[in-house]
Design a protein around this motif. Structure first.
Motif, PDB file in Angstrom:
ATOM      1  N   LYS A 549      16.130  24.964  32.954  1.00  0.00           N
ATOM      2  CA  LYS A 549      16.361  25.719  34.870  1.00  0.00           C
ATOM      3  C   LYS A 549      17.455  23.744  35.106  1.00  0.00           C
ATOM      4  O   LYS A 549      17.618  23.189  35.139  1.00  0.00           O
ATOM      5  N   ARG A 550      18.506  24.793  36.560  1.00  0.00           N
ATOM      6  CA  ARG A 550      18.862  24.105  37.234  1.00  0.00           C
ATOM      7  C   ARG A 550      18.862  23.186  38.288  1.00  0.00           C
ATOM      8  O   ARG A 550      17.048  23.072  38.202  1.00  0.00           O
ATOM      9  N   CYS A 551      19.515  21.895  37.508  1.00  0.00           N
ATOM     10  CA  CYS A 551      19.075  20.654  38.470  1.00  0.00           C
ATOM     11  C   CYS A 551      18.026  20.089  38.290  1.00  0.00           C
ATOM     12  O   CYS A 551      16.929  18.739  38.911  1.00  0.00           O
ATOM     13  N   ALA A 552      17.576  19.611  36.616  1.00  0.00           N
ATOM     14  CA  ALA A 552      17.393  19.683  35.699  1.00  0.00           C
ATOM     15  C   ALA A 552      18.105  17.819  35.866  1.00  0.00           C
ATOM     16  O   ALA A 552      18.306  17.467  35.858  1.00  0.00           O
ATOM     17  N   ASP A 553      16.517  17.032  35.845  1.00  0.00           N
ATOM     18  CA  ASP A 553      16.830  15.040  35.859  1.00  0.00           C
ATOM     19  C   ASP A 553      17.641  14.426  35.198  1.00  0.00           C
ATOM     20  O   ASP A 553      16.796  13.249  34.781  1.00  0.00           O
ATOM     21  N   ASN A 554      18.866  15.462  33.334  1.00  0.00           N
ATOM     22  CA  ASN A 554      18.902  14.465  32.621  1.00  0.00           C
ATOM     23  C   ASN A 554      20.100  15.465  32.351  1.00  0.00           C
ATOM     24  O   ASN A 554      20.607  16.468  32.694  1.00  0.00           O
ATOM     25  N   HIS A 555      20.582  15.222  31.021  1.00  0.00           N
ATOM     26  CA  HIS A 555      21.805  15.125  30.540  1.00  0.00           C
ATOM     27  C   HIS A 555      22.030  16.903  30.234  1.00  0.00           C
ATOM     28  O   HIS A 555      22.703  17.709  29.645  1.00  0.00           O
ATOM     29  N   ASN A 556      20.617  17.498  30.003  1.00  0.00           N
ATOM     30  CA  ASN A 556      20.622  19.320  30.161  1.00  0.00           C
ATOM     31  C   ASN A 556      21.146  19.432  31.055  1.00  0.00           C
ATOM     32  O   ASN A 556      21.478  20.982  30.793  1.00  0.00           O
ATOM     33  N   GLU A 557      20.923  19.522  32.644  1.00  0.00           N
ATOM     34  CA  GLU A 557      22.220  20.045  33.300  1.00  0.00           C
ATOM     35  C   GLU A 557      23.013  19.480  33.068  1.00  0.00           C
ATOM     36  O   GLU A 557      23.639  18.092  32.608  1.00  0.00           O
ATOM     37  N   ARG A 558      24.183  19.923  32.746  1.00  0.00           N
ATOM     38  CA  ARG A 558      25.676  20.173  32.455  1.00  0.00           C
ATOM     39  C   ARG A 558      26.258  19.321  34.124  1.00  0.00           C
ATOM     40  O   ARG A 558      27.526  18.463  33.771  1.00  0.00           O
ATOM     41  N   TYR A 559      25.903  19.318  35.027  1.00  0.00           N
ATOM     42  CA  TYR A 559      26.384  18.426  36.048  1.00  0.00           C
ATOM     43  C   TYR A 559      25.731  17.285  35.966  1.00  0.00           C
ATOM     44  O   TYR A 559      26.129  16.890  37.503  1.00  0.00           O
ATOM     45  N   TYR A 560      24.809  16.800  35.584  1.00  0.00           N
ATOM     46  CA  TYR A 560      23.813  15.570  35.376  1.00  0.00           C
ATOM     47  C   TYR A 560      25.119  14.134  35.133  1.00  0.00           C
ATOM     48  O   TYR A 560      26.016  14.402  34.014  1.00  0.00           O
ATOM     49  N   GLY A 561      24.764  12.870  35.589  1.00  0.00           N
ATOM     50  CA  GLY A 561      25.392  11.887  35.557  1.00  0.00           C
ATOM     51  C   GLY A 561      27.094  11.646  35.324  1.00  0.00           C
ATOM     52  O   GLY A 561      27.375  12.558  36.151  1.00  0.00           O
ATOM     53  N   ASN A 562      27.843  11.033  35.254  1.00  0.00           N
ATOM     54  CA  ASN A 562      29.409  10.583  36.189  1.00  0.00           C
ATOM     55  C   ASN A 562      29.907  11.644  35.065  1.00  0.00           C
ATOM     56  O   ASN A 562      31.174  12.617  35.524  1.00  0.00           O
ATOM     57  N   MET A 563      29.666  12.278  33.804  1.00  0.00           N
ATOM     58  CA  MET A 563      30.863  13.304  33.156  1.00  0.00           C
ATOM     59  C   MET A 563      30.160  15.049  34.096  1.00  0.00           C
ATOM     60  O   MET A 563      30.758  15.453  34.309  1.00  0.00           O
ATOM     61  N   GLY A 564      29.130  15.129  34.597  1.00  0.00           N
ATOM     62  CA  GLY A 564      28.252  15.880  34.587  1.00  0.00           C
ATOM     63  C   GLY A 564      28.826  15.875  36.172  1.00  0.00           C
ATOM     64  O   GLY A 564      29.836  17.192  36.575  1.00  0.00           O
ATOM     65  N   ALA A 565      29.292  15.297  36.883  1.00  0.00           N
ATOM     66  CA  ALA A 565      29.637  15.178  38.285  1.00  0.00           C
ATOM     67  C   ALA A 565      31.052  15.482  38.491  1.00  0.00           C
ATOM     68  O   ALA A 565      31.705  16.197  39.352  1.00  0.00           O
TER      69      ALA A 565
END
Length: 732
Positions: A549-565
């Motif tokens: 689901k959107r906004c998950a607190d891990n890399h499965n969220e495509r906008y998570y972490g340095n790369m995701g941001a």
């Protein structure tokens, strides 16, 4: 009258529901006398209608607390008070149930302290000394001090040997009451009477017939000169005469000594106090009995002038039936799990010390992974070091990893600085720290212990605010109504550092200390994985096998972490779902930009297409990050439960050595791009892992970062800290 009426009702219930004697197990003649006086007092304060119920209290003399447990199991006794370590054994191994806990003036816990007579000893020089302990597997005399010594690598414990054998080799001689069956060598200093008849043998037994039994006995062992150090609980210090207090000192964890009055800051850890146990089939009536006895004879009992439940002086000894410093008994609810009674940290410590025997878990290290990508990398790691078993366990976030470590469901994880702060508050400790310098230098003696690396300086990384060069109207002070991209909840660069700067001149955020509130007020919407509401609206979720689901607190969220941001900043393949500013770490920013195209995310982006925003309103090229950043970020820390420090450290050093000696292997511990992400398991900027288990997590984080995190969490709700704070010392 109302109190007497309540007592009468309870004891009438006792009489009709029990229908037999309530039998208390004692371990000395003095306890037997106190128990008998309690029985008489109960008869005396009851009206005639309830005399029969009170007359049914009887006292069963045993030769040790272990004998008491056996008598209760065999239905020859009903109740006994035990140290928390013995409560755990009674419940987990012998099927008894905990019904009450002692509560002291400063809570439901005791602090383990190491007491010495004024000497040159410190906590780092205990090897080869003579030791006095309260009892085998007891909280303050065994589990907490040994857990500390193991966590600092002062005590070496090989997996194939019993812990008792390691302790015997560490100390020159000891008295550990109750250890005769597991390690007779640990009884060398004990002074109790010896006999081949069990009922007459008090040598090294957990009974008052052993002069060095319990905290008072361990202090007696020290006072008589038999031992050099006594491991006791802090409540026993009150029993030292005022005229003698200057003759003793406490050993502190930092190698210093302190007066006895400083036990709050100079101790080896905290754990639960004593508890009462019984058989499950009589637990309800046993609870009623304890409640009634406390109502009559406790600190506020209406019949205290006749008998005092928590006073042993009239019987010529201390801590009979209960500790004399007990303020009250907390009657436990039915069906409470033992981890709720004794605390997660303590139960995990006992498991780590082998209280339940060896298991498969003892031979592996369970690493916490928070996404599909991390799981894949972890499994490749496991395959590349076949000789050292590694198990990869899934969690949903870094906070979930901290909780799982505390629950003993996983063993270790690398945490960013903010999560390391949280983990430290939750009782976890550092093992090693990621090193971002240019070269790794072996520690002194490193030739004998390959892979062992130390340094006095731990290089940090910095947080930066990044924008697309083409968006000229975005700068600090002008974020109102913009869209933001943050690495994840609690990330240092994405969550902790940005709100300290003036984000919007229209919104006065300088007086607020809760980052989420500031970001919600300033930004129109954003992506802060792990949050909710408007700060999730720019997030995208996951796809394929990483669907989430959107906004998950891990890399499965495509906008998570340095790369995701960074992905959030440039937008998805259609050019939608993007932000105006990204708060990221600088260390892998340029490599992440270059990977946008080969990873298939977005084509044509170069470092030249982005700029940094400075706190004073300037915009600078990415190369100017040293003079244009959000602040320094301490390195990631690999953390675990205290008792596992040595095992996790050895595992990581072997991994580091194995992988370094095999440069042809495709697996790289500190590279993540082949898995389509960045900073998986460890930061990609890591050069090596540095030994830091001898340092406190606060020391590694540094005062400035620690104070900032503490100030923020003092006014920010955190589910994980709330979970950790619900420990056994504060729930009653």
């Amino acid at each position: 009258m109302r109190a007497m009426h309540a007592i009468l009702i309870i004891f009438i219930c006792l009489h009709y529901s029990l229908g037999k004697k309530m039998r208390w197990c004692t371990v000395s003649e003095q306890e037997q006398k106190k128990c008998a006086e309690l029985a008489k007092a109960l008869v005396a304060v009851l009206p005639p209608a309830a005399v029969a119920a009170f007359a049914r209290l009887s006292c069963v003399l045993a030769y040790s607390t272990t004998d008491c447990i056996n008598k209760i199991r065999a239905n020859r006794a009903d109740m006994v008070t035990l140290d928390a370590g013995e409560v755990y054994t009674a419940v987990k191994q012998f099927g008894l149930t905990a019904i009450a806990k002692e509560i002291y003036s400063d809570g439901g816990c005791i602090l383990a302290v190491a007491v010495v007579r004024n000497s040159t000893l410190d906590v780092r020089s205990l090897q080869g000394q003579r030791s006095c302990h309260t009892g085998a597997r007891w909280t303050a005399g065994w589990s907490l001090p040994l857990g500390f010594l193991l966590s600092r690598n002062y005590l070496t414990w090989a997996e194939e040997q019993p812990l008792s054998q390691a302790v015997s080799a560490f100390f020159n001689a000891s008295c550990v009451p109750g250890a005769a069956a597991i390690a007779p060598a640990l009884c060398a200093l004990c002074q109790g009477q010896k006999s081949y008849i069990a009922q007459r043998n008090f040598h090294c037994e957990t009974a008052h017939g052993e002069p060095f039994y319990n905290s008072q006995g361990a202090l007696r062992c020290l006072k008589t000169g038999a031992g050099d150090v006594a491991f006791v609980d802090h409540t026993a210090l009150e029993g030292i005469e005022e005229s003698e207090r200057e003759d003793y000192q406490l050993l502190c964890t930092d190698g210093t000594r302190a007066p006895l009055s400083h036990y709050g800051s100079c101790n080896l850890g905290r754990g639960p106090g004593q508890g009462m146990v019984t058989r499950p089939n009589v637990r309800k009536i046993a609870r009623k009995f304890l409640a009634a006895a406390q109502m009559a004879f406790g600190r506020r009992g209406r019949e205290r002038q006749r008998f005092q439940l928590f006073d042993s002086a009239p019987f010529g000894a201390a801590d009979l039936l209960f500790k004399d410093v007990t303020e009250k008994l907390s009657i436990l609810e039915d069906n409470k799990d033992i981890s709720q009674v004794l605390g997660l940290d303590y139960v995990a410590l006992l498991k780590g010390l082998g209280h339940e025997g060896s298991s498969l878990e003892d031979s592996v290290v369970r690493w916490c992974c928070i996404s599909n990508a991390e799981q894949k990398k972890c499994e490749q790691w496991a395959l590349s070091i076949k000789s050292d078993p590694l198990v990869c366990v899934r969690a949903i976030s870094m906070s979930d990893c901290v909780e799982k470590i505390k629950r003993d469901e996983v063993d270790a994880v690398s945490l960013d600085a903010t999560h390391a702060f949280i983990a430290g508050k939750c009782g976890l400790v550092p093992v090693v720290t990621e090193y971002y310098g240019k070269t790794c230098v072996p520690a002194e003696g490193g030739a004998e212990k390959a892979g062992h690396l130390e340094t006095a300086v731990l290089p940090s990384v910095v947080g930066v605010a990044v924008v697309k060069r083409s968006t000229r109207g975005v700068f600090f002070g002008n974020f109102g109504g913009r869209r933001s991209c943050h690495g994840h909840m609690y990330s240092p660069a994405g969550w902790l550092l940005p709100f300290r700067h003036t984000l919007s001149l229209e919104h006065n955020n300088t007086s607020q200390c809760e980052p989420n509130q500031v970001y919600n007020e300033v930004f129109w919407k954003g992506c802060l994985p792990g949050s909710q509401g408007n700060l999730c609206k720019v997030c995208m979720g996951g796809t394929g096998e990483a669907a989430t689901k959107r906004c998950a607190d891990n890399h499965n969220e495509r906008y998570y972490g340095n790369m995701g941001a960074l992905r959030c900043l440039v937008g998805d393949a259609s050019g939608k779902s993007y932000g105006d500013v990204a708060f990221v770490e600088q260390h892998n920013l340029e490599s992440n930009i270059l990977s946008l195209s080969p990873s298939g995310w977005a084509d044509g982006w170069l470092s030249w297409d982005f700029e940094l925003l400075c706190g004073d309103g300037r915009r600078e090229p990415l190369s100017e990050w040293e003079n244009c950043n959000l602040g320094a970020i301490p390195p990631n820390i690999i953390m675990t439960r205290p008792v596992l420090t040595s095992r996790v450290y050895d595992f990581l050093m072997k991994s580091q050595e194995t992988l370094a000696s095999n440069p042809d292997t495709e697996f790289r511990l500190f590279q993540s791009q082949q898995y389509g992400e960045s900073d998986l398991l460890f930061k990609d900027a890591t050069q090596c892992l540095i030994h830091t288990s001898h340092l406190d997590y606060r020391t590694i984080l540094g005062d400035e970062f620690y104070r900032l995190a503490e100030a923020v969490f003092n006014c920010t709700h955190s589910d994980i800290l709330e979970f950790c704070n619900q420990d056994v010392c504060s729930i009653f």
